[in-house]
Design a protein around this motif. Structure first.
Motif, PDB file in Angstrom:
ATOM      1  N   GLN A   1      42.051  41.375  53.860  1.00 59.70           N
ATOM      2  CA  GLN A   1      43.624  41.126  54.161  1.00 59.70           C
ATOM      3  C   GLN A   1      44.361  41.870  52.707  1.00 59.70           C
ATOM      4  N   GLY A   2      43.451  41.443  51.456  1.00 59.11           N
ATOM      5  CA  GLY A   2      44.111  41.884  50.177  1.00 59.11           C
ATOM      6  C   GLY A   2      44.136  43.367  50.318  1.00 59.11           C
ATOM      7  N   GLY A   3      42.915  43.843  50.841  1.00 55.81           N
ATOM      8  CA  GLY A   3      42.666  45.685  50.801  1.00 55.81           C
ATOM      9  C   GLY A   3      43.710  46.059  51.759  1.00 55.81           C
ATOM     10  N   GLY A   4      44.156  45.469  52.980  1.00 54.69           N
ATOM     11  CA  GLY A   4      45.144  45.858  53.817  1.00 54.69           C
ATOM     12  C   GLY A   4      46.414  46.023  52.838  1.00 54.69           C
ATOM     13  N   LEU A   5      46.847  45.061  52.068  1.00 54.59           N
ATOM     14  CA  LEU A   5      48.031  45.120  51.441  1.00 54.59           C
ATOM     15  C   LEU A   5      48.055  46.109  50.200  1.00 54.59           C
ATOM     16  N   ALA A   6      46.754  46.026  49.542  1.00 56.18           N
ATOM     17  CA  ALA A   6      46.855  47.158  48.501  1.00 56.18           C
ATOM     18  C   ALA A   6      46.864  48.482  48.776  1.00 56.18           C
ATOM     19  N   HIS A   7      46.270  48.793  49.894  1.00 54.17           N
ATOM     20  CA  HIS A   7      46.271  50.279  50.284  1.00 54.17           C
ATOM     21  C   HIS A   7      47.995  50.563  50.979  1.00 54.17           C
ATOM     22  N   ALA A   8      48.308  49.462  51.463  1.00 56.90           N
ATOM     23  CA  ALA A   8      49.526  49.663  52.237  1.00 56.90           C
ATOM     24  C   ALA A   8      50.542  50.429  51.147  1.00 56.90           C
ATOM     25  N   ILE A   9      50.519  49.456  49.909  1.00 56.15           N
ATOM     26  CA  ILE A   9      51.525  49.752  49.044  1.00 56.15           C
ATOM     27  C   ILE A   9      51.101  51.248  48.184  1.00 56.15           C
ATOM     28  N   LEU A  10      49.796  51.452  47.939  1.00 55.73           N
ATOM     29  CA  LEU A  10      49.213  52.495  47.329  1.00 55.73           C
ATOM     30  C   LEU A  10      49.554  53.860  48.218  1.00 55.73           C
ATOM     31  N   ASN A  11      49.464  53.625  49.641  1.00 57.32           N
ATOM     32  CA  ASN A  11      49.721  54.705  50.576  1.00 57.32           C
ATOM     33  C   ASN A  11      51.238  55.149  50.628  1.00 57.32           C
ATOM     34  N   ASP A  12      52.047  54.375  50.048  1.00 61.68           N
ATOM     35  CA  ASP A  12      53.557  54.328  50.178  1.00 61.68           C
ATOM     36  C   ASP A  12      54.001  55.172  48.799  1.00 61.68           C
ATOM     37  N   GLN A  13      54.236  56.165  48.877  1.00 62.51           N
ATOM     38  CA  GLN A  13      54.751  57.260  47.737  1.00 62.51           C
ATOM     39  C   GLN A  13      55.924  56.609  47.053  1.00 62.51           C
TER      40      GLN A  13
ATOM     41  N   SER B   1      57.032  53.445  47.367  1.00 63.82           N
ATOM     42  CA  SER B   1      57.113  52.076  47.236  1.00 63.82           C
ATOM     43  C   SER B   1      57.806  51.460  45.904  1.00 63.82           C
ATOM     44  N   GLU B   2      58.612  50.471  45.978  1.00 62.54           N
ATOM     45  CA  GLU B   2      59.096  49.942  44.874  1.00 62.54           C
ATOM     46  C   GLU B   2      58.306  49.173  44.044  1.00 62.54           C
ATOM     47  N   PHE B   3      56.933  49.102  44.780  1.00 70.75           N
ATOM     48  CA  PHE B   3      56.212  47.866  44.126  1.00 70.75           C
ATOM     49  C   PHE B   3      54.790  48.753  43.517  1.00 70.75           C
ATOM     50  N   THR B   4      54.092  48.288  42.769  1.00 77.33           N
ATOM     51  CA  THR B   4      52.680  48.839  42.291  1.00 77.33           C
ATOM     52  C   THR B   4      51.655  47.576  42.224  1.00 77.33           C
ATOM     53  N   VAL B   5      50.615  47.945  42.713  1.00 78.37           N
ATOM     54  CA  VAL B   5      49.295  47.184  42.644  1.00 78.37           C
ATOM     55  C   VAL B   5      48.419  46.867  41.596  1.00 78.37           C
ATOM     56  N   ARG B   6      48.364  45.611  41.219  1.00 76.97           N
ATOM     57  CA  ARG B   6      47.447  44.928  40.440  1.00 76.97           C
ATOM     58  C   ARG B   6      46.329  44.630  41.213  1.00 76.97           C
ATOM     59  N   ALA B   7      45.322  45.228  41.307  1.00 74.65           N
ATOM     60  CA  ALA B   7      43.963  44.780  42.074  1.00 74.65           C
ATOM     61  C   ALA B   7      42.952  43.858  41.411  1.00 74.65           C
ATOM     62  N   ILE B   8      42.930  42.665  41.818  1.00 75.10           N
ATOM     63  CA  ILE B   8      41.713  41.577  41.393  1.00 75.10           C
ATOM     64  C   ILE B   8      40.663  41.758  41.943  1.00 75.10           C
TER      65      ILE B   8
ATOM     66  N   GLN C   1      37.949  53.052  44.182  1.00 68.72           N
ATOM     67  CA  GLN C   1      38.891  53.781  45.276  1.00 68.72           C
ATOM     68  C   GLN C   1      40.338  53.182  44.723  1.00 68.72           C
ATOM     69  N   LEU C   2      40.309  51.735  44.588  1.00 69.88           N
ATOM     70  CA  LEU C   2      41.517  51.570  44.415  1.00 69.88           C
ATOM     71  C   LEU C   2      42.330  52.091  43.144  1.00 69.88           C
ATOM     72  N   ALA C   3      41.261  52.240  42.112  1.00 69.99           N
ATOM     73  CA  ALA C   3      41.840  52.628  41.044  1.00 69.99           C
ATOM     74  C   ALA C   3      42.178  54.220  40.978  1.00 69.99           C
ATOM     75  N   GLN C   4      41.524  54.889  41.594  1.00 74.06           N
ATOM     76  CA  GLN C   4      41.679  56.202  42.058  1.00 74.06           C
ATOM     77  C   GLN C   4      43.254  56.576  42.553  1.00 74.06           C
ATOM     78  N   LYS C   5      43.344  55.287  43.559  1.00 76.38           N
ATOM     79  CA  LYS C   5      44.681  55.711  44.145  1.00 76.38           C
ATOM     80  C   LYS C   5      45.941  55.039  43.595  1.00 76.38           C
ATOM     81  N   GLY C   6      45.667  54.522  42.119  1.00 78.38           N
ATOM     82  CA  GLY C   6      46.891  54.258  41.449  1.00 78.38           C
ATOM     83  C   GLY C   6      46.867  52.904  41.216  1.00 78.38           C
ATOM     84  N   ALA C   7      45.933  52.137  41.600  1.00 75.79           N
ATOM     85  CA  ALA C   7      46.267  50.630  41.103  1.00 75.79           C
ATOM     86  C   ALA C   7      45.535  50.342  39.896  1.00 75.79           C
TER      87      ALA C   7
END
Ligand SMILES: NC(=O)c1ccc[n+]([C@@H]2O[C@H](COP(=O)([O-])OP(=O)(O)OC[C@H]3O[C@@H](n4cnc5c(N)ncnc54)[C@H](OP(=O)(O)O)[C@@H]3O)[C@@H](O)[C@H]2O)c1
Length: 316
Positions: free
Chosen positions: A16-28, A30-37, A48-54
């Motif tokens: 579930q969380g992966g779906g959200l994190a990648h949805a935000i990170l894939n949206d150039q 986005s008004e949001f940024t991801v803090r991945a726990i 992979q999340l860090a590489q995408k900007g989380a």
């Protein structure tokens, strides 16, 4: 990115969380940024999340100080608990309570709590159509989440209560895939009679959550049910047959037989399917496909999802 609003995503390396994190990170845009726990910043998924900007943060949800740090300065959070890691409803409720309190203290503006029905509101404990489990529950992994809604409400946390659905992914990872019977025929086993079950790709739950955050205040204080499909056992079997290219039937069993399978959690899941069956109109009615699509325009039907993942379903 100082102008972006931070969403702390729990379970960011999971479904579930992966779906959200990648949805935000894939949206150039986005008004949001991801803090991945995560508990392990060195795992492949965390990297992979860090590489995408989380911003990857190490925290265990059972550690109150880590929870506090994980939420510090964030705009919002996606909260999901991990029932099957411990199978204790009391632990799940304690975790949800700690999340709600930490969210309150951090002054979060929008929280999504991944929840399910408290089935005891439908089937009281003294109703013997299904057994009471662990003395206090009918469907422990549902009831604990539903009962936990109150922690968010009572703390006054601005929360959207997200009613999730049965994952399509269970046909890959959760032992629900087609099995060969003594007669050599392949079947899927579901105690759902001829009723339909609301289902969804786990990743699409996260993508719907992104849609909820994007709507901002509109869905705060609301309960939102999501699904990508409502399917009967026969319809599931038909879609699997088409995707896998082997005839797959529907082994329609009673919930009591499912409960008797004996694997850990079989009684919980048997009761869950009985609840899904007996209250199908209510359960599916709360999980509107069109509204889910409005939140996540890319949401997949089961057949569409099988085009991507059918080859990962092991048969036999
Ligand atoms: N299967 C279904 O059909 C279904 C349907 C609806 C709802 N659900 C519910 O979904 C929930 C599970 O969500 P999911 O499927 O997204 O989980 P998941 O794919 O198993 O992912 C869980 C992630 O959370 C992290 N995690 C686990 N324990 C943690 C802890 N103590 N502290 C911090 N992080 C932790 C793990 O990441 P790290 O290892 O990186 O820390 C893991 O990658 C369950 O409560 C279940 O009842 C399931």
């Amino acid at each position: 990115m100082p102008n972006k609003k931070t969403i702390a995503v729990f379970g960011a390396t999971g479904a579930q969380g992966g779906g959200l994190a990648h949805a935000i990170l894939n949206d150039q845009n986005s008004e949001f940024t991801v803090r991945a726990i995560t508990r392990d910043a060195n795992s492949d998924k965390a990297k992979q999340l860090a590489q995408k900007g989380a911003d990857v943060i190490t925290a265990d949800i059972d550690d109150p100080n880590a929870l506090k740090k994980a939420l510090d300065g964030a705009y919002g959070a996606y909260f999901v608990t991990f029932f099957w890691a411990h199978m204790s409803p009391e632990k799940e409720m304690a975790e949800a309570k700690a999340m709600a309190q930490a969210a309150k203290e951090a002054g979060l503006k929008h929280v999504i709590w991944s929840t399910l029905e408290d089935t005891r509101e439908y089937i009281p404990l003294n109703d013997d159509r299904m057994p009471t489990l662990m003395e206090k529950y009918k469907v422990p992994h549902f009831d604990a989440k539903g009962e936990s809604n109150k922690f968010f409400t009572e703390a006054g946390v601005p929360t959207t209560f997200l009613l999730t659905s049965f994952y399509y992914d269970n046909f890959i990872y959760f032992g629900m895939g087609p099995k060969k019977g003594e007669d050599g025929k392949l079947t899927i086993t579901l105690p759902m009679g001829d009723r339909k079950l609301a289902m969804i790709a786990a990743e699409d739950i996260g993508k719907c959550a992104y849609g909820i955050f994007k709507r901002g205040e509109e869905l705060i204080g609301k309960t939102v049910g999501i699904a990508g499909d409502h399917l009967s056992g026969n319809e599931v079997a038909k879609a699997l047959t088409a995707a896998i290219g082997q005839e797959i039937g529907y082994n329609k069993i009673s919930p009591a037989i499912f409960r008797s399978f004996g694997f850990p959690g079989a009684d919980d899941l048997g009761n869950m399917f009985q609840f899904n069956h007996d209250f199908a109109d209510d359960f599916n009615g709360k999980r509107d496909i069109a509204f889910s699509k409005a939140l996540n325009p890319e949401i997949r039907s089961f057949s569409r999802w099988l085009e991507e993942y059918g080859n990962q379903i092991s048969v036999g």
